[in-house]
Design an enzyme around this catalytic site. Structure first.
Site, short mmCIF file in Angstrom:
data_model
loop_
_atom_site.label_atom_id
_atom_site.label_comp_id
_atom_site.label_asym_id
_atom_site.label_seq_id
_atom_site.Cartn_x
_atom_site.Cartn_y
_atom_site.Cartn_z
N SER A 209 0.85 -1.18 0.00
CA SER A 209 0.00 0.00 0.00
C SER A 209 0.89 1.24 0.00
O SER A 209 1.64 1.45 -0.95
CB SER A 209 -0.96 -0.03 1.20
OG SER A 209 -1.98 0.93 1.04
N ASP A 277 -18.51 -16.50 -11.52
CA ASP A 277 -17.74 -17.40 -10.67
C ASP A 277 -17.20 -18.60 -11.45
O ASP A 277 -16.04 -19.01 -11.30
CB ASP A 277 -18.60 -17.86 -9.49
CG ASP A 277 -17.81 -18.66 -8.46
OD1 ASP A 277 -16.59 -18.83 -8.62
OD2 ASP A 277 -18.41 -19.12 -7.47
N ASP A 280 -13.89 -19.51 -14.68
CA ASP A 280 -12.55 -20.10 -14.58
C ASP A 280 -12.62 -21.62 -14.39
O ASP A 280 -11.61 -22.27 -14.14
CB ASP A 280 -11.77 -19.47 -13.43
CG ASP A 280 -12.45 -19.68 -12.07
OD1 ASP A 280 -13.55 -20.27 -12.03
OD2 ASP A 280 -11.88 -19.25 -11.06
N ASP A 284 -15.99 -21.46 -6.79
CA ASP A 284 -15.24 -21.35 -5.53
C ASP A 284 -15.36 -19.99 -4.87
O ASP A 284 -14.62 -19.68 -3.93
CB ASP A 284 -13.76 -21.66 -5.79
CG ASP A 284 -13.16 -20.79 -6.89
OD1 ASP A 284 -13.87 -19.90 -7.41
OD2 ASP A 284 -11.98 -21.01 -7.23
N ASP A 447 -9.03 -5.49 -5.25
CA ASP A 447 -8.62 -4.43 -4.32
C ASP A 447 -9.61 -3.28 -4.39
O ASP A 447 -9.90 -2.75 -5.46
CB ASP A 447 -7.21 -3.95 -4.67
CG ASP A 447 -6.54 -3.18 -3.55
OD1 ASP A 447 -7.23 -2.37 -2.89
OD2 ASP A 447 -5.34 -3.38 -3.33
N HIS A 485 -7.80 -5.42 -0.34
CA HIS A 485 -6.70 -4.66 0.25
C HIS A 485 -6.43 -5.19 1.66
O HIS A 485 -6.76 -4.56 2.66
CB HIS A 485 -7.02 -3.17 0.28
CG HIS A 485 -5.81 -2.29 0.35
ND1 HIS A 485 -4.95 -2.10 -0.72
CD2 HIS A 485 -5.30 -1.55 1.35
CE1 HIS A 485 -3.99 -1.29 -0.38
NE2 HIS A 485 -4.17 -0.94 0.89
#
Length: 555
Positions: A209, A277, A280, A284, A447, A485
């Site tokens: 950060s 979701d 991919d 999960d 983030d 974050h």
């Protein structure tokens, strides 16, 4: 062992003599020998109460005051590193009496591995980085326990908030922006050389950060001082993200109906997961194929819009509420340039699985507090509000909702100056690359504080400047699906310091790494950390909680 550059040898020799308080004719070799002969415990005690001269540091200061120096026993309460070490605390004095000191800690292990690690801070710093603990999102063994000499500081003020008077002090702002890094580095380097009789063979920096911004800062401003940097979730475009926060707060509080209740924000995530979701290959709770999910964004937004339905706090968003999310998604475009040609701030992955209901997310209450707080009014807005009042306008009573980021008027010059002092957007890392420096950056694709797309944009600017081969030779970028974050549905734990050290000292460049999830609900599962732009795709067979069941795929 790497040979020290001649210019460094000369500087180290000079500072060693000064610290020893020796006669002018004392040679550097005698100084080194004297340091090597005494046990570390004896050398440690020598530092207590010492005053180091301003000439020790390459940037202007009024010298260094060592406040304490004592050995910490391996069995001492709170000693996480499992061995004996010398702990030194001190202050670096500003040129003006009104400038707060830079407070620092330095830890010197009895069993030294010949390396040093400077550790960055977070937020607005204001708290001394002790350097004794485990690095965030890393395995349990602290760098100090591995033999690293570690050090950190508070960046030159007390209090981790934009609502601080240090923003009104030019020298303190410069310290926060970059100068504290060099001043603390030079101080620690000289003390390390005095304690061990030689300088470090390798000097590393690690932070996330604000600490990530500091990592990019040292490569840009002080490239000769470091051999390797870990810079995670870096707040590169500091003025940009603060202006972004103000614009977001204006959408929430200065626009009728712009506030979004937390249940609706959660509904946005659930609608996103329903669509994205499985893209991919695995259900999960993680949106891993962000690029494919972005192609579905229009249908996700359409399913969220009330569109004639009665507004609900749970199942649909009004146009004003969607406009707030689009502000965050679209980012900020400025009609003028900040330092290094920056013209805005990249938007966030709002409709690709980013949760906005946590402490660092959007507002939790519809009324703006007189002094906005992180939870009540949203992290980005609260930080942006303080930045405008204390750093830009330097008027604590200024109403940030009346500040126009696009047309700041008389404050434009201050904004540009701050972006030069605090921002870390200079793409010219040529000198750092030329001497063999390495860089690892890890960031979450979800983030909610530092836009992952801003970090990707800087990486792509490096590619444009140096070419993919040269960037690959010195940098690794890992963008982590589901990671926010410091929180998220997947929180990676991985030994980046070990990967960096192997790269620097042995030439073993890191490729796909394996991260263990430390999120409470899914602790222990693993995923491959793929080099950007690759992402982990489920193979269709095997345990979905094991990294071996996934392969890094092109988006």
């Amino acid at each position: 062992m790497r040979r020290m550059r001649p210019v460094h040898l000369k500087r180290y020799s000079r500072t060693l003599v000064m610290i020893l308080g020796a006669m002018p004719g004392l040679s550097a070799s005698v100084a080194y020998a004297a340091a090597r002969e005494a046990p570390l415990a004896l050398r440690c005690v020598e530092f207590a109460g010492a005053v180091l001269p301003p000439e020790l540091i390459a940037l202007p200061t009024a010298g260094v005051q060592i406040e304490s120096a004592a050995m910490v026993a391996a069995t001492a309460p709170g000693n996480q590193q499992g061995g004996e070490y010398c702990r030194i605390t001190g202050r670096i004095k500003g040129l003006k009496a009104s400038t707060p000191d830079i407070r620092f800690d330095l830890n010197l292990p009895r069993r030294w591995n010949g390396r040093a690690l400077q550790i960055g801070g977070g937020g607005y710093n204001g708290v001394v980085v002790s350097g004794t603990g485990v690095m965030p999102f890393s395995p349990d063994r602290a760098p100090l326990a591995q033999g690293y000499a570690t050090f950190g500081d508070d960046s030159g003020h007390v209090g981790n908030s934009a609502l601080a008077i240090f923003g009104l002090v030019d020298e303190a702002v410069t310290n926060f922006g970059h100068a504290h890094l060099k001043k603390t580095h030079d101080t620690a380097l000289a003390l390390i050389a005095r304690a061990y009789g030689r300088p470090p063979e390798r000097m590393y920096f690690a932070g996330g950060s604000t600490g990530g911004r500091e990592g990019y800062t040292v490569m840009q401003r002080y490239p000769d001082d470091y051999d390797g940097v870990i810079a995670n979730s870096p707040a590169l475009n500091f003025s940009g993200v603060r202006l972004m926060g103000v614009k977001l707060g204006q959408a929430e509080y200065a626009t009728p109906g712009g506030f979004i209740p937390p249940p609706l924000l959660e509904y946005v995530v659930q609608r996103t997961l329903a669509v994205c979701d499985r893209l991919d290959g695995a259900a999960d709770g993680i949106v891993s194929d962000v690029a494919a999910c972005r192609e579905h964004e229009p249908e996700i937004i359409a399913s969220l819009r009330c569109a004639g339905r009665a507004p609900s706090h749970e199942t649909c968003l009004t146009d004003a509420q969607l406009a707030t999310l689009l502000v965050m998604r679209d980012g900020l475009s400025l009609p003028y340039r900040l330092a290094w040609g920056v013209t805005g701030y990249r938007g966030y992955n709002v409709f690709q699985g980013t949760h906005l209901t946590g402490l660092l997310g959007l507002a939790h209450q519809p009324e703006r507090l007189p002094v906005p707080s992180f939870f009540a009014n949203g992290y980005l807005f609260a930080q942006g509000d303080g930045y405008i009042r204390y750093f830009v306008t330097r008027d604590a009573a200024f109403d940030s909702l009346r500040f126009d980021p696009l047309y700041p008027g008389k404050y434009r010059g201050q904004l540009v100056a701050l972006s030069q002092t605090i921002g870390a957007m200079n793409p010219d890392l040529g000198r750092y690359i030329a001497h063999g420096g390495k860089l690892i950056t890890l960031q979450g694709l979800a983030d909610e504080v530092i836009s992952p797309n801003q970090t990707i944009a800087y990486y792509e600017a490096l590619i444009d400047r140096f070419g993919v081969d040269q960037v690959d030779a010195f940098m690794r970028l890992y963008m982590v699906p589901g990671f926010q974050h410091g929180s998220g549905v997947f929180i990676p734990s991985v030994d980046l310091l070990g990967a960096l050290d192997n790269w620097v000292t042995r030439g073993v460049s890191p490729e796909t790494l394996t991260a263990t999830d430390i999120a409470a609900a899914t602790n222990g599962r693993s995923r491959p950390l793929c080099r950007y732009p690759l992402f982990p795709r489920y193979s269709g067979k095997g345990n979905v909680n094991l990294a071996s069941s996934f392969a890094c795929a092109e988006p």
